[in-house]
Design a protein around this motif. Structure first.
Motif, mmCIF file in Angstrom:
data_model
loop_
_atom_site.group_PDB
_atom_site.id
_atom_site.type_symbol
_atom_site.label_atom_id
_atom_site.label_comp_id
_atom_site.label_asym_id
_atom_site.label_seq_id
_atom_site.Cartn_x
_atom_site.Cartn_y
_atom_site.Cartn_z
ATOM 1 N N HIS A 1 0.836 -1.208 0.000
ATOM 2 C CA HIS A 1 0.000 0.000 0.000
ATOM 3 C C HIS A 1 0.866 1.252 0.000
ATOM 4 N N LEU A 2 1.873 1.260 0.839
ATOM 5 C CA LEU A 2 2.686 2.469 0.996
ATOM 6 C C LEU A 2 3.573 2.720 -0.216
ATOM 7 N N SER A 3 4.082 1.670 -0.812
ATOM 8 C CA SER A 3 4.928 1.858 -1.999
ATOM 9 C C SER A 3 4.121 2.402 -3.174
ATOM 10 N N ASN A 4 2.811 2.209 -3.135
ATOM 11 C CA ASN A 4 1.931 2.732 -4.175
ATOM 12 C C ASN A 4 1.167 3.980 -3.726
ATOM 13 N N ALA B 1 -5.264 3.369 2.586
ATOM 14 C CA ALA B 1 -5.449 1.924 2.612
ATOM 15 C C ALA B 1 -4.577 1.280 3.681
ATOM 16 N N ALA B 2 -3.371 1.808 3.875
ATOM 17 C CA ALA B 2 -2.480 1.277 4.908
ATOM 18 C C ALA B 2 -3.069 1.494 6.296
ATOM 19 N N VAL B 3 -3.619 2.692 6.527
ATOM 20 C CA VAL B 3 -4.232 2.975 7.829
ATOM 21 C C VAL B 3 -5.435 2.068 8.054
ATOM 22 N N LYS B 4 -6.242 1.902 7.023
ATOM 23 C CA LYS B 4 -7.417 1.034 7.155
ATOM 24 C C LYS B 4 -7.017 -0.404 7.433
ATOM 25 N N GLN B 5 -5.968 -0.897 6.768
ATOM 26 C CA GLN B 5 -5.506 -2.255 7.018
ATOM 27 C C GLN B 5 -5.068 -2.400 8.474
ATOM 28 N N PHE B 6 -4.337 -1.406 8.970
ATOM 29 C CA PHE B 6 -3.881 -1.441 10.360
ATOM 30 C C PHE B 6 -5.062 -1.469 11.325
ATOM 31 N N VAL C 1 1.344 9.982 8.935
ATOM 32 C CA VAL C 1 2.380 9.132 9.542
ATOM 33 C C VAL C 1 2.184 7.655 9.185
ATOM 34 N N ALA C 2 1.378 7.388 8.160
ATOM 35 C CA ALA C 2 1.113 6.005 7.758
ATOM 36 C C ALA C 2 2.386 5.275 7.359
ATOM 37 N N HIS C 3 3.380 6.010 6.856
ATOM 38 C CA HIS C 3 4.627 5.361 6.422
ATOM 39 C C HIS C 3 5.388 4.719 7.575
#
Length: 269
Positions: free
Chosen positions: A140-143, A148-153, A180-182
């Motif tokens: 998610h983060l590389s794209n 989406a990364a926050v939601k997955q977490f 700060v999702a990264h």
């Protein structure tokens, strides 16, 4: 704001208030010294200790030298302890509790340790974190799919219901969370091996012999309460304390007297 430099040269931003023996507060995922529970907690604790809050690397005003490894987070804490005088108490919440445990395993400069609800999954009272969780997060983060990364977490890591996660983009804090999702992979690296549904991995910290307080909320779900019971049993000098009426979002006013009592029992050598 103050700056200390970690072993690899990364600038770590911190604030210090109060006086007395140093107490460093370690944030969980997506939080920083200006956004999260530890800022208000520091204000309450400053009458008892010299309280340090800091931006974990990649957050707020701290740097973010790549690649991230657990050792880098430990080195950041070590630099703060040296800046504070060479020894300190440490309190960690959520994934910050996992980082604090790692630091206590490696740093004799930590005199006493308090933990609140490290997000471990040690039995079948909730689904384990998926095997490919970290790879999916990094994808998610590389794209540039920060949302989406926050939601997955929130869905697979924290275990929030799907409808709650779906509503999160409407919250005022959503922009801050995405900013700060990264750093979510950093928290994942700290915790994911202990989120597979077994307690055996907690023996990793059996060499932590300093006094440890393991806190858990009385209203927290069974999986969290079970995990903290298992963690306390796995540490040689730990005791478990349940904070009645509290959840993972612990109220600073509820935990302040608990931390004061615990840390003031320590003998400073």
């Amino acid at each position: 704001m103050n700056i200390v430099y970690s072993r690899d040269g990364t600038a770590i931003a911190y604030d210090k208030i109060g006086s007395g023996f140093p107490l460093i507060l370690v944030d969980g995922a997506l939080c920083s010294r200006t956004n999260g529970p530890n800022g208000p907690l520091a204000i309450l604790l400053q009458q008892y200790f010299a309280v340090i809050t800091y931006d974990r690397r990649g957050r707020g005003d701290s740097g973010d030298t790549k690649p991230y490894e657990i050792e880098r987070g430990v080195e950041d804490l070590s630099a703060l302890i040296e800046e504070a005088g060479g020894s300190a108490f440490v309190y960690g919440i959520s994934s910050g509790a996992a980082l604090a445990l790692e630091a206590a395993k490696r740093l004799p400069s930590i005199r006493k340790l308090a933990l609140y609800e490290a997000p471990f999954v040690v039995d079948n009272t909730r689904a384990p974190v998926p095997v490919a969780y970290l790879e999916q997060m990094e994808g998610h983060l590389s794209n540039e799919r920060r949302g989406a990364a926050v939601k997955q977490f929130m869905r697979k890591g924290v275990g929030l219901p799907a409808f709650v996660v779906a509503m999160m983009p409407l919250m005022p804090a959503w922009k801050k969370l995405k900013s700060v999702a990264h750093t979510l992979p950093y928290d994942t690296i700290l915790t994911v091996e202990h989120q597979r549904g077994t307690a055996s991995t907690l023996s990793r910290w059996s060499s932590v012999t300093v006094p440890v307080l393991v806190g858990v909320g009385g209203k927290s779900p069974a999986w969290m309460r079970n995990a903290m019971q298992s963690l306390a049993r796995s540490l040689p000098s730990a005791r478990l304390q349940t904070l009645e009426g509290q959840t993972h979002i612990i109220k600073p006013s509820a935990i302040t007297p608990v931390l004061k009592r615990f840390f003031e029992e320590a003998t400073i050598v």
